[in-house]
Scaffold this active site. Structure first.
Site, short mmCIF file in Angstrom:
data_model
loop_
_atom_site.label_atom_id
_atom_site.label_comp_id
_atom_site.label_asym_id
_atom_site.label_seq_id
_atom_site.Cartn_x
_atom_site.Cartn_y
_atom_site.Cartn_z
N ASP A 194 13.91 -2.08 -5.48
CA ASP A 194 14.31 -2.97 -4.38
C ASP A 194 15.08 -4.14 -4.99
OD1 ASP A 194 13.10 -1.64 -2.12
OD2 ASP A 194 11.21 -2.12 -3.06
N GLU A 253 3.59 6.57 -7.91
CA GLU A 253 3.74 6.35 -9.35
C GLU A 253 4.58 5.10 -9.66
OE1 GLU A 253 2.23 7.50 -11.94
OE2 GLU A 253 3.59 6.56 -13.38
N SER A 278 9.68 6.61 -3.62
CA SER A 278 9.58 5.70 -2.48
C SER A 278 8.50 6.22 -1.55
CB SER A 278 10.92 5.66 -1.75
OG SER A 278 10.75 5.17 -0.43
N HIS A 299 4.43 2.26 -8.06
CA HIS A 299 3.49 1.13 -8.04
C HIS A 299 2.56 1.20 -9.26
CE1 HIS A 299 4.42 1.71 -3.65
NE2 HIS A 299 4.59 0.40 -3.74
N GLY A 345 0.83 -1.20 0.00
CA GLY A 345 0.00 0.00 0.00
C GLY A 345 0.86 1.25 0.00
N ALA A 346 0.24 2.40 0.39
CA ALA A 346 0.90 3.72 0.29
C ALA A 346 1.44 3.89 -1.13
CB ALA A 346 2.00 3.87 1.34
N LEU A 347 0.58 3.63 -2.08
CA LEU A 347 1.01 3.50 -3.48
C LEU A 347 1.39 4.85 -4.08
CD1 LEU A 347 -1.61 0.90 -4.74
CD2 LEU A 347 0.57 0.50 -3.59
N GLN A 351 15.64 -7.37 -2.96
CA GLN A 351 14.39 -8.13 -2.83
C GLN A 351 14.09 -8.86 -4.15
OE1 GLN A 351 10.56 -6.87 -0.80
NE2 GLN A 351 10.09 -6.24 -2.88
O1 PAF Z 1 8.19 -4.45 -1.78
C1 PAF Z 1 7.22 -4.52 -1.01
O2 PAF Z 1 6.33 -3.67 -1.01
C2 PAF Z 1 7.12 -5.67 -0.03
O3 PAF Z 1 8.37 -6.05 0.42
C3 PAF Z 1 6.36 -6.87 -0.60
C4 PAF Z 1 7.05 -7.45 -1.82
C5 PAF Z 1 4.94 -6.45 -0.99
C6 PAF Z 1 6.26 -7.96 0.47
O4 PAF Z 1 5.63 -7.50 1.61
#
Ligand code: PAF
Length: 314
Positions: free
Chosen positions: A180, A39, A215, A41, A35-37, A183
């Site tokens: 990220d 641009e 971010s 996202h 969430g807290a989306l 990740q």
């Molecule tokens: O990147 C993120 O927003 C989070 O780490 C994710 C991939 C949704 C997992 O909670």
């Protein structure tokens, strides 16, 4: 079409099945978010919508990946605005489960372990963070497998395009931001090492006009701190220019540029292999840069820890 909000895994399965039956039904994309989306996202959602018949975005603030309860409480929750953004990008389904839905027995006893790749860089300052993130990503990827709520196979068409999806079920893709980078590298490894039936798609970082990587945390920067933070993307661009010109990267001078900004407390700034995230020292000093790499940087600016990266290719 208005976006549909579901909060349980059972409703996600049945709604996704209903949508796949009503559309050509050949592929489903998943966009996992907390969430807290912004641009960045929106770009993930847009990319997923372009390539898939049905798109699901998850919104779940995962307690397992926060070391600090204060950080978890402080994380912005903006569900209405998030749904509006996802709807405007054409996302079909938003999956916003409760903590109880995702972890019905409390914190899981068995988790995904990120291993050594999860202990360096971001992992060094956030112990356990990547174990928690991978554990929830594993669960989200399972919730999002398309076709499990459909009648016995043969009821819908499959695309025929190569996909890591389950044969006979719609193709399945999940979208993660290149911002990220660690990740993304870990999710790719988890999916490859543990045979998840999904294609992982990395989506390039979205930046504001002055270069700052978007971010959810940028909102906590003062104007002065935000100006100072621009040195991160400037230093990355410097390396990119040198790589493009086949010059030595001279990482030390780029590190010195960041260190000269008093409001920025540099944590790391390295040039690494894109898959293993191991430093590529031989490419950085006197020798002209050749090949592919990733420049990664992290710094504290005021109260905010910022990360950024740029792929290098020469
Ligand atoms: O990147 C993120 O927003 C989070 O780490 C994710 C991939 C949704 C997992 O909670």
């Amino acid at each position: 079409m208005p976006i549909k909000l579901v909060t349980t895994a059972a409703d996600l399965r049945s709604e996704s099945a209903r949508l796949l039956m009503n559309k050509p039904g050949t592929s489903q994309g998943l966009v996992p978010t907390m969430g807290a989306l912004h641009e960045g996202h929106a770009q993930l959602a847009r990319t997923a919508v372009e390539k898939n018949d049905v798109v699901v975005a998850s919104i779940f603030v995962n307690p397992l990946q926060f070391g600090d309860a204060v950080d978890l409480d402080r994380y912005p929750r903006t569900l209405d605005a998030d749904l509006a953004l996802l709807e405007s990008e054409g996302v079909d389904l938003a999956f916003a489960p409760s903590v109880q839905e995702v972890y019905p027995g409390g914190e899981p006893l068995v988790r995904v372990t990120a291993g050594p790749l999860g202990e360096k860089w971001e992992g060094a300052s956030r112990p356990g963070h990547f174990d928690g993130a991978l554990t929830v990503v594993a669960k989200l990827l399972h919730y999002g497998i398309p076709g499990t709520g459909l009648p016995p196979s043969g009821a819908f068409a499959t695309s025929g395009a190569p996909s890591a999806g389950i044969p006979g079920l719609p193709a399945y893709r999940a979208y993660f931001g290149q911002k990220d980078a660690q990740q993304l590298a870990l999710v790719r490894r988890m999916v490859a090492d543990l045979n998840f039936p999904v294609d992982i798609v990395g989506v390039p970082t979205v930046r504001s006009a002055d270069g700052l990587a978007l971010s959810s945390r940028n909102r906590f920067l003062s104007d002065e701190q935000r100006d100072a933070a621009l040195v991160l993307s400037r230093a990355l661009r410097l390396l990119e220019q040198r790589a493009n010109l086949h010059e030595p990267l001279d990482l030390e001078s780029a590190q010195a540029l960041v260190a000269s900004q008093p409001l920025v407390e540099l944590d790391y700034f390295e040039v690494v292999d894109q898959g293993t995230l191991e430093p590529l020292a031989e490419n950085c000093r006197e020798t002209p840069f050749r090949g592919d790499a990733l420049a990664i940087i992290a710094a504290k600016v005021g109260p905010v820890r910022l990360i950024d990266n740029l792929p290098l290719s020469s």
